[in-house]
Design a protein around this motif. Structure first.
Motif, PDB file in Angstrom:
ATOM      1  N   ALA A  50      10.053  -1.853   9.805  1.00 60.57           N
ATOM      2  CA  ALA A  50       8.611  -1.751  10.048  1.00 60.57           C
ATOM      3  C   ALA A  50       7.884  -1.264   8.796  1.00 60.57           C
ATOM      4  N   LEU A  51       8.460  -0.298   8.092  1.00 65.92           N
ATOM      5  CA  LEU A  51       7.854   0.217   6.865  1.00 65.92           C
ATOM      6  C   LEU A  51       7.795  -0.864   5.789  1.00 65.92           C
ATOM      7  N   VAL A  52       8.883  -1.605   5.629  1.00 65.10           N
ATOM      8  CA  VAL A  52       8.899  -2.689   4.639  1.00 65.10           C
ATOM      9  C   VAL A  52       7.873  -3.756   5.004  1.00 65.10           C
ATOM     10  N   ALA A  53       7.781  -4.100   6.288  1.00 66.51           N
ATOM     11  CA  ALA A  53       6.798  -5.103   6.728  1.00 66.51           C
ATOM     12  C   ALA A  53       5.373  -4.616   6.462  1.00 66.51           C
ATOM     13  N   GLN A  54       5.118  -3.350   6.726  1.00 70.52           N
ATOM     14  CA  GLN A  54       3.786  -2.793   6.493  1.00 70.52           C
ATOM     15  C   GLN A  54       3.436  -2.808   5.010  1.00 70.52           C
ATOM     16  N   ARG A  55       4.367  -2.415   4.160  1.00 71.28           N
ATOM     17  CA  ARG A  55       4.116  -2.420   2.715  1.00 71.28           C
ATOM     18  C   ARG A  55       3.921  -3.844   2.199  1.00 71.28           C
ATOM     19  N   HIS A  57       2.741  -6.397   3.911  1.00 71.33           N
ATOM     20  CA  HIS A  57       1.416  -6.836   4.369  1.00 71.33           C
ATOM     21  C   HIS A  57       0.323  -6.208   3.504  1.00 71.33           C
ATOM     22  N   ALA A  58       0.473  -4.930   3.157  1.00 73.41           N
ATOM     23  CA  ALA A  58      -0.525  -4.262   2.309  1.00 73.41           C
ATOM     24  C   ALA A  58      -0.567  -4.896   0.922  1.00 73.41           C
ATOM     25  N   ALA A  59       0.595  -5.257   0.383  1.00 74.75           N
ATOM     26  CA  ALA A  59       0.632  -5.894  -0.939  1.00 74.75           C
ATOM     27  C   ALA A  59      -0.032  -7.263  -0.893  1.00 74.75           C
ATOM     28  N   ARG A  60       0.245  -8.049   0.149  1.00 83.76           N
ATOM     29  CA  ARG A  60      -0.398  -9.369   0.290  1.00 83.76           C
ATOM     30  C   ARG A  60      -1.908  -9.223   0.405  1.00 83.76           C
ATOM     31  N   THR A  61      -2.352  -8.244   1.168  1.00 84.64           N
ATOM     32  CA  THR A  61      -3.792  -8.030   1.323  1.00 84.64           C
ATOM     33  C   THR A  61      -4.418  -7.625  -0.004  1.00 84.64           C
ATOM     34  N   GLY A  62      -3.726  -6.790  -0.766  1.00 83.50           N
ATOM     35  CA  GLY A  62      -4.229  -6.389  -2.083  1.00 83.50           C
ATOM     36  C   GLY A  62      -4.352  -7.573  -3.024  1.00 83.50           C
ATOM     37  N   TYR A  63      -3.354  -8.445  -3.030  1.00 85.26           N
ATOM     38  CA  TYR A  63      -3.422  -9.632  -3.889  1.00 85.26           C
ATOM     39  C   TYR A  63      -4.545 -10.565  -3.438  1.00 85.26           C
ATOM     40  N   ALA A  64      -4.747 -10.685  -2.137  1.00 87.68           N
ATOM     41  CA  ALA A  64      -5.843 -11.522  -1.636  1.00 87.68           C
ATOM     42  C   ALA A  64      -7.197 -10.948  -2.065  1.00 87.68           C
TER      43      ALA A  64
END
Length: 153
Positions: A50-55, A57-64
């Motif tokens: 869950a932690l890896v998935a959350q990180r 998702h946060a990285a993808r959102t940051g790149y977007a």
């Protein structure tokens, strides 16, 4: 049946009594310990996933967000360029040059220009307020021919 097999002899086997703490057999204990291990591993692995998935998702959102900011900056630069083009196209010198060179126009001579005096508009006469619906009905009842001749507003 036992009599037909000459070499097999059955002897009674007496098992020692089980201790009070060992109510379950060794196979059952292994299953329980295996279940406990699986549960412990699941308690460690599931939050880690869950932690890896959350990180991620946060990285993808940051790149977007970075990509969108770059796109906004590019659009703002294009908008500024287009505004400069509009200002250049609206320049009176350019319009005059196009009119003379391409359209064959010439500047007007002094005797060709005429001016008209501008008269301020006359003040309008104050009008009486429009009659209320009750006044219209009363006027219609008193003089029906006059109300019919009055134009509708």
């Amino acid at each position: 049946m036992l009599a037909l097999i000459p070499h097999s002899r059955l002897y009674p086997v007496l098992l020692p009594p089980r201790p009070a703490g060992e109510a379950v057999g060794p196979a059952r204990r292994r299953r329980r310990s295996l279940g406990a291990v699986v549960a412990a591993v699941a308690l460690v692995i599931v939050p880690a996933i869950a932690l890896v998935a959350q990180r991620t998702h946060a990285a993808r959102t940051g790149y977007a967000i970075l990509a969108l900011r770059g796109e906004v900056e590019a659009l703002q630069a294009e908008h500024a360029r287009l505004l400069a083009d509009v200002a250049a196209l609206r320049a009176p010198d350019r319009i005059e040059r196009i009119a003379i060179v391409q359209l064959g126009m010439v500047p007007p001579r002094p005797h060709q220009v005429a001016s008209l005096p501008v008269v301020p508009p006359a003040r309008s006469v104050a009008r009486s307020p429009a009659p209320s619906p009750l006044q219209r009905i009363a006027a219609w009842l008193i003089r029906p021919e006059a109300a019919a001749a009055e134009p509708a507003r």
